[in-house]
Design a protein around this motif. Structure first.
Motif, short mmCIF file in Angstrom:
data_model
loop_
_atom_site.label_atom_id
_atom_site.label_comp_id
_atom_site.label_asym_id
_atom_site.label_seq_id
_atom_site.Cartn_x
_atom_site.Cartn_y
_atom_site.Cartn_z
N ARG A 71 -58.72 0.00 -4.41
CA ARG A 71 -60.05 0.31 -4.74
C ARG A 71 -60.30 1.23 -5.74
NH1 ARG A 71 -63.79 4.07 -0.37
NH2 ARG A 71 -64.39 3.26 -2.20
N THR A 103 -69.08 1.95 -10.94
CA THR A 103 -67.77 1.42 -9.57
C THR A 103 -67.77 -0.67 -10.26
OG1 THR A 103 -68.55 3.06 -8.68
CG2 THR A 103 -68.27 1.41 -7.26
N ASP A 126 -66.31 -5.20 3.48
CA ASP A 126 -67.02 -4.13 4.58
C ASP A 126 -67.12 -2.99 3.90
OD1 ASP A 126 -65.54 -1.45 6.01
OD2 ASP A 126 -63.72 -1.73 5.20
N SER A 129 -66.61 0.26 2.75
CA SER A 129 -66.26 0.99 2.29
C SER A 129 -65.89 -0.21 0.73
CB SER A 129 -64.53 0.70 2.75
OG SER A 129 -63.62 1.03 1.40
N THR A 132 -64.79 -3.15 -1.48
CA THR A 132 -62.95 -2.88 -1.45
C THR A 132 -62.41 -4.31 -1.29
OG1 THR A 132 -63.05 -1.00 -0.47
CG2 THR A 132 -61.63 -2.47 -0.17
#
Length: 137
Positions: A71, A103, A126, A129, A132
């Motif tokens: 990540r 991001t 996920d 998160s 990722t």
């Protein structure tokens, strides 16, 4: 009468030693590929505070949470500014838009670079998160 509190400890079941070693080797190869592409790469997922750049790590869990992951890490102040905008209901703020762009673009770049380097890479799916990447050999 003294009441005793029972402390419930739980242990996450780990993959076999061979599987953990294989994941470690894969995480090393992933980190090397990213470093060769010019990224600063961090490996200690337990000490990522203040780290910037790519994070590559092997999770030893023997369930869907285990594997090799990557990540992008950004400045915590940058993240806090975006979170503050969301908390204030301002998802149109410059801070939130910039955070989202960085991001999303770094996620896409890491995914493309890992795939180009020969790794089977996909979204880790996920919710806790997002952005990722799960890497397989």
């Amino acid at each position: 009468m003294v009441q005793r509190q029972q402390v419930v400890m739980f242990e996450i079941k780990k993959a076999s030693e061979a599987e953990i070693a294989e994941r470690g080797d894969l995480a090393d190869k992933v980190a090397d590929a990213l470093a060769r592409a010019g990224f600063a790469v961090h490996r200690d997922v337990n000490d990522a505070s203040g780290a910037l750049g790519a994070m590559a790590w092997a999770d030893p869990a023997d369930d869907s949470g285990g594997g090799v992951f990557v990540r992008w890490l950004i400045d915590p102040a940058f993240s806090r500014a975006a979170v503050q905008s969301v908390q204030q209901g301002d998802v149109e703020s410059a801070a939130f838009k910039h955070f989202s762009t960085v991001t999303e673009q770094m996620y896409a770049a890491l995914l493309a670079i890992l795939t180009s380097a020969g790794f089977q890479s996909e979204d880790a799916d996920d919710d806790m998160s997002p952005y990722t990447i799960r890497v397989k050999g």
